[in-house]
Write a protein that holds these residues in place. Structure first.
Motif, PDB file in Angstrom:
ATOM      1  N   GLY A 149       0.801  -1.258  -0.080  1.00  0.00           N
ATOM      2  CA  GLY A 149      -0.104  -0.032   0.110  1.00  0.00           C
ATOM      3  C   GLY A 149       0.816   1.127   0.055  1.00  0.00           C
ATOM      4  O   GLY A 149       0.401   2.343   0.064  1.00  0.00           O
ATOM      5  N   LEU A 150       2.125   1.044   0.008  1.00  0.00           N
ATOM      6  CA  LEU A 150       3.095   2.247  -0.117  1.00  0.00           C
ATOM      7  C   LEU A 150       2.751   3.286  -1.140  1.00  0.00           C
ATOM      8  O   LEU A 150       2.646   2.940  -2.321  1.00  0.00           O
ATOM      9  N   GLY A 151       2.506   4.427  -0.762  1.00  0.00           N
ATOM     10  CA  GLY A 151       2.222   5.567  -1.772  1.00  0.00           C
ATOM     11  C   GLY A 151       0.809   5.593  -1.990  1.00  0.00           C
ATOM     12  O   GLY A 151       0.433   6.444  -2.905  1.00  0.00           O
ATOM     13  N   ARG A 152      -0.006   4.513  -1.814  1.00  0.00           N
ATOM     14  CA  ARG A 152      -1.547   4.716  -2.046  1.00  0.00           C
ATOM     15  C   ARG A 152      -2.547   4.697  -0.979  1.00  0.00           C
ATOM     16  O   ARG A 152      -3.358   5.061  -1.258  1.00  0.00           O
ATOM     17  N   PHE A 153      -1.863   3.954   0.275  1.00  0.00           N
ATOM     18  CA  PHE A 153      -2.794   4.016   1.262  1.00  0.00           C
ATOM     19  C   PHE A 153      -2.320   4.895   2.536  1.00  0.00           C
ATOM     20  O   PHE A 153      -1.062   4.696   2.575  1.00  0.00           O
ATOM     21  N   ALA A 154      -3.244   5.364   3.207  1.00  0.00           N
ATOM     22  CA  ALA A 154      -2.805   6.112   4.278  1.00  0.00           C
ATOM     23  C   ALA A 154      -3.767   5.690   5.649  1.00  0.00           C
ATOM     24  O   ALA A 154      -4.878   5.702   5.393  1.00  0.00           O
ATOM     25  N   ILE A 155      -3.182   5.662   6.909  1.00  0.00           N
ATOM     26  CA  ILE A 155      -3.883   5.254   7.758  1.00  0.00           C
ATOM     27  C   ILE A 155      -3.866   6.505   8.859  1.00  0.00           C
ATOM     28  O   ILE A 155      -2.849   7.258   9.144  1.00  0.00           O
ATOM     29  N   SER A 156      -5.037   6.648   9.328  1.00  0.00           N
ATOM     30  CA  SER A 156      -5.156   7.929  10.369  1.00  0.00           C
ATOM     31  C   SER A 156      -6.097   7.556  11.301  1.00  0.00           C
ATOM     32  O   SER A 156      -6.847   6.588  11.247  1.00  0.00           O
ATOM     33  N   GLY A 157      -6.270   8.792  12.229  1.00  0.00           N
ATOM     34  CA  GLY A 157      -7.477   8.571  13.231  1.00  0.00           C
ATOM     35  C   GLY A 157      -8.026   9.996  13.782  1.00  0.00           C
ATOM     36  O   GLY A 157      -7.662  10.672  13.582  1.00  0.00           O
ATOM     37  N   ASP A 158      -9.122   9.807  14.249  1.00  0.00           N
ATOM     38  CA  ASP A 158      -9.832  10.825  14.916  1.00  0.00           C
ATOM     39  C   ASP A 158     -10.223  10.489  16.151  1.00  0.00           C
ATOM     40  O   ASP A 158     -11.052   9.599  16.377  1.00  0.00           O
ATOM     41  N   ILE A 159      -9.332  11.126  17.235  1.00  0.00           N
ATOM     42  CA  ILE A 159      -9.666  10.729  18.502  1.00  0.00           C
ATOM     43  C   ILE A 159     -10.988  11.053  19.160  1.00  0.00           C
ATOM     44  O   ILE A 159     -11.650  10.258  19.809  1.00  0.00           O
ATOM     45  N   ALA A 160     -11.361  12.157  18.862  1.00  0.00           N
ATOM     46  CA  ALA A 160     -12.797  12.653  19.391  1.00  0.00           C
ATOM     47  C   ALA A 160     -13.612  11.761  18.753  1.00  0.00           C
ATOM     48  O   ALA A 160     -14.675  11.616  19.543  1.00  0.00           O
ATOM     49  N   ARG A 161     -13.585  11.058  17.615  1.00  0.00           N
ATOM     50  CA  ARG A 161     -14.672  10.421  17.031  1.00  0.00           C
ATOM     51  C   ARG A 161     -14.587   8.881  17.360  1.00  0.00           C
ATOM     52  O   ARG A 161     -15.202   7.931  16.923  1.00  0.00           O
ATOM     53  N   HIS A 162     -13.356   8.615  18.133  1.00  0.00           N
ATOM     54  CA  HIS A 162     -12.932   7.040  18.210  1.00  0.00           C
ATOM     55  C   HIS A 162     -12.953   6.302  17.084  1.00  0.00           C
ATOM     56  O   HIS A 162     -13.339   5.339  17.225  1.00  0.00           O
ATOM     57  N   THR A 163     -12.351   6.984  16.109  1.00  0.00           N
ATOM     58  CA  THR A 163     -12.376   6.183  14.717  1.00  0.00           C
ATOM     59  C   THR A 163     -10.971   6.193  14.170  1.00  0.00           C
ATOM     60  O   THR A 163     -10.155   7.089  14.153  1.00  0.00           O
ATOM     61  N   LEU A 164     -10.791   5.129  13.586  1.00  0.00           N
ATOM     62  CA  LEU A 164      -9.733   4.617  12.532  1.00  0.00           C
ATOM     63  C   LEU A 164      -9.989   4.619  11.389  1.00  0.00           C
ATOM     64  O   LEU A 164     -11.004   4.361  10.953  1.00  0.00           O
ATOM     65  N   TYR A 165      -9.276   5.226  10.344  1.00  0.00           N
ATOM     66  CA  TYR A 165      -9.529   5.478   8.912  1.00  0.00           C
ATOM     67  C   TYR A 165      -8.536   4.766   8.013  1.00  0.00           C
ATOM     68  O   TYR A 165      -7.182   4.655   8.536  1.00  0.00           O
ATOM     69  N   LEU A 166      -8.594   4.257   6.920  1.00  0.00           N
ATOM     70  CA  LEU A 166      -7.764   3.695   5.852  1.00  0.00           C
ATOM     71  C   LEU A 166      -8.244   4.523   4.509  1.00  0.00           C
ATOM     72  O   LEU A 166      -9.086   4.134   3.984  1.00  0.00           O
ATOM     73  N   GLU A 167      -7.241   5.389   4.189  1.00  0.00           N
ATOM     74  CA  GLU A 167      -7.633   6.161   2.942  1.00  0.00           C
ATOM     75  C   GLU A 167      -6.919   5.375   1.763  1.00  0.00           C
ATOM     76  O   GLU A 167      -5.726   4.933   1.832  1.00  0.00           O
ATOM     77  N   MET A 168      -7.672   4.778   0.695  1.00  0.00           N
ATOM     78  CA  MET A 168      -6.929   3.972  -0.313  1.00  0.00           C
ATOM     79  C   MET A 168      -7.291   4.948  -1.657  1.00  0.00           C
ATOM     80  O   MET A 168      -8.465   5.078  -1.948  1.00  0.00           O
ATOM     81  N   ASN A 169      -6.405   5.048  -2.287  1.00  0.00           N
ATOM     82  CA  ASN A 169      -6.274   5.546  -3.548  1.00  0.00           C
ATOM     83  C   ASN A 169      -5.524   4.808  -4.539  1.00  0.00           C
ATOM     84  O   ASN A 169      -4.754   3.850  -4.299  1.00  0.00           O
ATOM     85  N   ASN A 170      -5.942   5.143  -5.941  1.00  0.00           N
ATOM     86  CA  ASN A 170      -5.261   4.228  -6.887  1.00  0.00           C
ATOM     87  C   ASN A 170      -5.385   2.737  -6.992  1.00  0.00           C
ATOM     88  O   ASN A 170      -4.502   1.792  -6.797  1.00  0.00           O
ATOM     89  N   LEU A 171      -6.684   2.448  -6.362  1.00  0.00           N
ATOM     90  CA  LEU A 171      -7.009   0.932  -6.078  1.00  0.00           C
ATOM     91  C   LEU A 171      -6.479   0.187  -7.368  1.00  0.00           C
ATOM     92  O   LEU A 171      -6.967   0.565  -8.360  1.00  0.00           O
ATOM     93  N   LYS A 172      -6.364  -1.072  -6.850  1.00  0.00           N
ATOM     94  CA  LYS A 172      -6.092  -2.078  -7.851  1.00  0.00           C
ATOM     95  C   LYS A 172      -6.877  -3.306  -7.897  1.00  0.00           C
ATOM     96  O   LYS A 172      -7.372  -3.539  -6.823  1.00  0.00           O
ATOM     97  N   PRO A 173      -7.214  -4.265  -8.841  1.00  0.00           N
ATOM     98  CA  PRO A 173      -8.140  -5.369  -8.714  1.00  0.00           C
ATOM     99  C   PRO A 173      -7.370  -6.265  -7.666  1.00  0.00           C
ATOM    100  O   PRO A 173      -7.942  -6.857  -6.780  1.00  0.00           O
ATOM    101  N   GLU A 174      -5.940  -6.460  -7.287  1.00  0.00           N
ATOM    102  CA  GLU A 174      -5.383  -7.131  -6.536  1.00  0.00           C
ATOM    103  C   GLU A 174      -5.692  -6.545  -4.894  1.00  0.00           C
ATOM    104  O   GLU A 174      -5.362  -6.983  -4.048  1.00  0.00           O
ATOM    105  N   ASP A 175      -6.243  -5.661  -4.877  1.00  0.00           N
ATOM    106  CA  ASP A 175      -6.640  -4.950  -3.473  1.00  0.00           C
ATOM    107  C   ASP A 175      -8.030  -5.688  -3.023  1.00  0.00           C
ATOM    108  O   ASP A 175      -8.417  -5.069  -2.052  1.00  0.00           O
ATOM    109  N   THR A 176      -8.665  -6.278  -3.947  1.00  0.00           N
ATOM    110  CA  THR A 176      -9.923  -6.695  -3.527  1.00  0.00           C
ATOM    111  C   THR A 176      -9.992  -7.653  -2.497  1.00  0.00           C
ATOM    112  O   THR A 176      -9.045  -8.594  -2.467  1.00  0.00           O
ATOM    113  N   ALA A 177     -10.472  -7.628  -1.459  1.00  0.00           N
ATOM    114  CA  ALA A 177     -10.469  -8.412  -0.140  1.00  0.00           C
ATOM    115  C   ALA A 177     -11.372  -7.701   0.795  1.00  0.00           C
ATOM    116  O   ALA A 177     -12.104  -6.844   0.664  1.00  0.00           O
ATOM    117  N   MET A 178     -11.599  -8.646   1.760  1.00  0.00           N
ATOM    118  CA  MET A 178     -12.374  -8.491   3.137  1.00  0.00           C
ATOM    119  C   MET A 178     -11.196  -7.326   3.817  1.00  0.00           C
ATOM    120  O   MET A 178     -10.162  -7.955   3.926  1.00  0.00           O
TER     121      MET A 178
END
Length: 126
Positions: free
Chosen positions: A64-93
């Motif tokens: 995921g280097l260069g395409r994915f970014a992980i971040s969080g919002d403490i106030a919302r108790h939420t973790l995020y995964l931003e995924m860009n330039n997705l590829k068919p091989e990213d298909t998964a649960m």
């Protein structure tokens, strides 16, 4: 009760973007080592990214280097995964997970992730 609930998965075409969210309850996310994993049909589960939000510590797997970014919002108790330039091989649960370690993910192995969400499906078509 410690719980993680993911959302944000869906179907996109190659080159598209998605943002996954993981709402946590029952513990404080700010200093906890948390991460995202994925598992495609017939393949082993693999780590995608992990972070300690308040430490500003993020680790993204080579896939995921260069395409994915992980971040969080403490106030919302939420973790995020931003995924860009997705590829068919990213298909998964995709799964959100948390350890019981605070402060750093350094030295944390995949087996240390003990709390898991139910997963959200990401499908990328070519």
């Amino acid at each position: 009760q410690v719980q993680l609930v993911e959302s944000g998965g869906g179907s996109v075409q190659a080159g598209g973007s998605l943002r996954l969210s993981c709402k946590a309850s029952g513990f404080i996310v700010s200093w906890r080592c948390m991460g995202w994993f994925r598992q495609a049909p017939g393949k082993e589960r693999e780590g995608v990214a992990k972070t300690v939000i308040s430490a500003g510590e993020t680790l993204v797997a080579d896939s995921g280097l260069g395409r994915f970014a992980i971040s969080g919002d403490i106030a919302r108790h939420t973790l995020y995964l931003e995924m860009n330039n997705l590829k068919p091989e990213d298909t998964a649960m995709y799964y959100c997970a948390a350890t019981f370690f605070d402060g750093s993910c350094d030295g944390v192995s995949d087996s240390d992730f003990r709390v898991w969400g139910q997963g959200t499906q990401v499908t990328v078509s070519s």
